[in-house]
Design a protein around this motif. Structure first.
Motif, PDB file in Angstrom:
ATOM      1  N   ALA A   1      10.464   2.986   6.657  1.00 36.08           N
ATOM      2  CA  ALA A   1       9.472   1.918   6.800  1.00 36.08           C
ATOM      3  C   ALA A   1       8.234   2.424   7.537  1.00 36.08           C
ATOM      4  CB  ALA A   1      10.082   0.720   7.527  1.00 36.08           C
ATOM      5  N   LEU A   2       8.446   3.184   8.597  1.00 29.48           N
ATOM      6  CA  LEU A   2       7.316   3.710   9.365  1.00 29.48           C
ATOM      7  C   LEU A   2       6.450   4.628   8.506  1.00 29.48           C
ATOM      8  CD1 LEU A   2       5.885   4.126  12.150  1.00 29.48           C
ATOM      9  CD2 LEU A   2       7.348   6.155  12.403  1.00 29.48           C
ATOM     10  N   LEU A   3       7.087   5.578   7.838  1.00 28.49           N
ATOM     11  CA  LEU A   3       6.326   6.551   7.051  1.00 28.49           C
ATOM     12  C   LEU A   3       5.729   5.908   5.805  1.00 28.49           C
ATOM     13  CD1 LEU A   3       8.660   9.656   7.424  1.00 28.49           C
ATOM     14  CD2 LEU A   3       6.633   9.046   8.752  1.00 28.49           C
ATOM     15  N   GLY A   4       6.428   4.927   5.237  1.00 28.48           N
ATOM     16  CA  GLY A   4       5.887   4.224   4.076  1.00 28.48           C
ATOM     17  C   GLY A   4       4.653   3.420   4.434  1.00 28.48           C
ATOM     18  N   ARG A   5       4.706   2.709   5.543  1.00 30.98           N
ATOM     19  CA  ARG A   5       3.543   1.924   5.977  1.00 30.98           C
ATOM     20  C   ARG A   5       2.371   2.832   6.344  1.00 30.98           C
ATOM     21  NH1 ARG A   5       4.994  -3.524   9.277  1.00 30.98           N
ATOM     22  NH2 ARG A   5       6.532  -4.361   7.827  1.00 30.98           N
ATOM     23  N   ALA A   6       2.684   3.949   6.998  1.00 35.65           N
ATOM     24  CA  ALA A   6       1.623   4.875   7.384  1.00 35.65           C
ATOM     25  C   ALA A   6       0.929   5.469   6.167  1.00 35.65           C
ATOM     26  CB  ALA A   6       2.195   5.985   8.257  1.00 35.65           C
ATOM     27  N   ALA A   7       1.718   5.840   5.157  1.00 38.43           N
ATOM     28  CA  ALA A   7       1.133   6.403   3.940  1.00 38.43           C
ATOM     29  C   ALA A   7       0.315   5.345   3.195  1.00 38.43           C
ATOM     30  CB  ALA A   7       2.240   6.954   3.039  1.00 38.43           C
ATOM     31  N   ALA A   8       0.833   4.120   3.136  1.00 37.35           N
ATOM     32  CA  ALA A   8       0.112   3.046   2.450  1.00 37.35           C
ATOM     33  C   ALA A   8      -1.223   2.751   3.123  1.00 37.35           C
ATOM     34  CB  ALA A   8       0.974   1.784   2.405  1.00 37.35           C
ATOM     35  N   ALA A   9      -1.283   2.953   4.437  1.00 37.83           N
ATOM     36  CA  ALA A   9      -2.523   2.714   5.181  1.00 37.83           C
ATOM     37  C   ALA A   9      -3.436   3.931   5.173  1.00 37.83           C
ATOM     38  CB  ALA A   9      -2.195   2.322   6.615  1.00 37.83           C
ATOM     39  N   GLY A  10      -2.996   5.008   4.526  1.00 37.27           N
ATOM     40  CA  GLY A  10      -3.805   6.224   4.470  1.00 37.27           C
ATOM     41  C   GLY A  10      -3.804   7.017   5.759  1.00 37.27           C
TER      42      GLY A  10
ATOM     43  N   THR B   1      -1.049   8.932   6.922  1.00 40.63           N
ATOM     44  CA  THR B   1      -0.265  10.160   6.771  1.00 40.63           C
ATOM     45  C   THR B   1      -0.058  10.433   5.289  1.00 40.63           C
ATOM     46  OG1 THR B   1       1.884   9.020   6.754  1.00 40.63           O
ATOM     47  CG2 THR B   1       1.024   9.686   8.906  1.00 40.63           C
ATOM     48  N   PRO B   2       0.259  11.682   4.933  1.00 42.09           N
ATOM     49  CA  PRO B   2       0.622  11.967   3.539  1.00 42.09           C
ATOM     50  C   PRO B   2       1.922  11.239   3.173  1.00 42.09           C
ATOM     51  CG  PRO B   2       0.135  13.991   4.737  1.00 42.09           C
ATOM     52  CD  PRO B   2       0.244  12.896   5.761  1.00 42.09           C
ATOM     53  N   PRO B   3       2.079  10.879   1.908  1.00 45.90           N
ATOM     54  CA  PRO B   3       3.327  10.236   1.495  1.00 45.90           C
ATOM     55  C   PRO B   3       4.489  11.225   1.486  1.00 45.90           C
ATOM     56  CG  PRO B   3       1.931  10.643  -0.410  1.00 45.90           C
ATOM     57  CD  PRO B   3       1.118  11.000   0.792  1.00 45.90           C
ATOM     58  N   VAL B   4       5.699  10.708   1.717  1.00 45.69           N
ATOM     59  CA  VAL B   4       6.911  11.535   1.659  1.00 45.69           C
ATOM     60  C   VAL B   4       7.958  10.804   0.818  1.00 45.69           C
ATOM     61  CG1 VAL B   4       6.504  12.617   3.899  1.00 45.69           C
ATOM     62  CG2 VAL B   4       7.846  10.521   3.780  1.00 45.69           C
ATOM     63  N   PRO B   5       8.883  11.542   0.200  1.00 45.11           N
ATOM     64  CA  PRO B   5       9.968  10.881  -0.535  1.00 45.11           C
ATOM     65  C   PRO B   5      10.828  10.054   0.411  1.00 45.11           C
ATOM     66  CG  PRO B   5       9.831  13.224  -1.090  1.00 45.11           C
ATOM     67  CD  PRO B   5       8.944  13.008   0.093  1.00 45.11           C
ATOM     68  N   SER B   6      11.486   9.052  -0.131  1.00 47.44           N
ATOM     69  CA  SER B   6      12.360   8.203   0.691  1.00 47.44           C
ATOM     70  C   SER B   6      13.450   9.033   1.341  1.00 47.44           C
ATOM     71  CB  SER B   6      12.982   7.099  -0.172  1.00 47.44           C
ATOM     72  OG  SER B   6      13.958   6.394   0.567  1.00 47.44           O
ATOM     73  N   LEU B   7      13.716   8.741   2.595  1.00 44.72           N
ATOM     74  CA  LEU B   7      14.791   9.419   3.320  1.00 44.72           C
ATOM     75  C   LEU B   7      16.166   8.834   2.986  1.00 44.72           C
ATOM     76  CD1 LEU B   7      13.071   9.554   6.826  1.00 44.72           C
ATOM     77  CD2 LEU B   7      13.267  11.424   5.180  1.00 44.72           C
ATOM     78  N   LEU B   8      16.177   7.711   2.265  1.00 41.78           N
ATOM     79  CA  LEU B   8      17.434   7.041   1.936  1.00 41.78           C
ATOM     80  C   LEU B   8      18.057   7.546   0.657  1.00 41.78           C
ATOM     81  CD1 LEU B   8      16.418   3.426   2.921  1.00 41.78           C
ATOM     82  CD2 LEU B   8      18.294   4.714   3.938  1.00 41.78           C
ATOM     83  N   THR B   9      17.343   8.389  -0.077  1.00 41.89           N
ATOM     84  CA  THR B   9      17.896   8.877  -1.346  1.00 41.89           C
ATOM     85  C   THR B   9      18.708  10.118  -1.158  1.00 41.89           C
ATOM     86  OG1 THR B   9      15.835  10.117  -1.721  1.00 41.89           O
ATOM     87  CG2 THR B   9      15.995   7.920  -2.684  1.00 41.89           C
TER      88      THR B   9
END
Length: 272
Positions: free
Chosen positions: A253-262, A264-272
């Motif tokens: 959630a943290l990294l997804g929100r950060a990437a969506a806000a521009g 941080t770079p996007p990363v693959p889900s850690l849950l997969t």
């Protein structure tokens, strides 16, 4: 050849890693320990300087190519988030403020950027953590972003908490706060073995807290014993032993929100 390990001298890290760094786990490899603040390890890990390293979750987008996230040993929990501090009497408006932060790739700063998107401060200054509260108290900075033991000590500086970013995060997401992660450098150490060593070290620390007491206090940067105890109780918890799905969801959630806000770079889900 010993594996290189870098963690902070904070009580949660010295408590967790005491058994591992002192050779008390028979199956574990010998470890060469370096103490460094997380803003240092975030950039050192980007250069590949350590085999096992404590970093901010906010730094993962720059590190997951060379490192693997371990499911234990880090700092993630509830009621343990960063605080935004000001002097008493401050009106709470940060739009024209200078805010001191402990590192530009710390989770604390990333949470602050997400929280203040609609009203960002005028200036950010990255300064050593120990300078933040005195700097806010003497007027060098209008506000400061603090972590760890400052949750217990900031009133001594005559400061007030403008915001608890952990409470904000938890109320908004329902998830714990992902602060510090343990990474294993790919090709240098088997991540499953390293995770087992760390879990054993955590379990040994809980089973015999007195065994690590001297080591913890010697590196606690002049913290009083009662503050050390509070620190360990807050930051060493069930997520230290195993992130589980909830811990990974928090990091996602943290990294997804950060990437969506521009931010941080996007990363693959850690849950997969």
């Amino acid at each position: 050849m010993a594996l290189s390990l870098a963690v902070s001298p904070c009580p949660n890290d010295t408590f967790v890693f005491h058994a591992l760094v002192h050779g008390l786990i028979p199956a574990a490899e010998t470890v060469d320990l370096t103490f460094a603040d997380v803003d240092v390890t975030n950039t050192a890990a980007e250069r590949g300087e350590f085999d096992l390293v404590k970093v901010s979750y906010a730094a993962l987008p720059w590190l997951l190519g060379d490192y693997e996230l371990l499911p234990c040993g880090g700092a993630l929990g509830r009621g343990c988030g960063p605080l935004v501090l000001t002097r008493e009497g401050h009106d709470g408006d940060l739009s024209g403020a200078t805010v001191a932060v402990p590192g530009d790739r710390t989770t604390a700063y990333l949470l602050f950027r997400l929280w203040s998107q609609d009203n960002p401060p005028a200036r950010i200054e990255v300064v050593p953590f120990h300078q933040i509260m005195p700097g806010v108290a003497d007027g060098t900075f209008d506000a400061g972003l603090v972590i760890h033991e400052a949750r217990f000590t900031y009133p001594r500086f005559g400061l007030t908490a403008l915001a608890d970013l952990g409470e904000w995060w938890e109320s908004d997401t329902g998830l714990p706060i992902p602060l510090g992660a343990i990474l294993a450098r790919k090709g240098a150490v088997d991540p499953q073995e390293a995770a087992e060593w760390i879990r054993t070290s955590v379990s040994m620390a809980w089973a015999d807290p007195d065994a690590s007491r001297e080591f913890v206090l010697a590196n606690a940067q002049e913290m009083e014993p009662d503050v050390v105890k509070q620190h360990i109780e807050l930051y060493v918890n069930e997520f230290t032993l195993d992130l589980g799905k909830e811990g990974l969801a928090a990091a996602d959630a943290l990294l997804g929100r950060a990437a969506a806000a521009g931010l941080t770079p996007p990363v693959p889900s850690l849950l997969t």
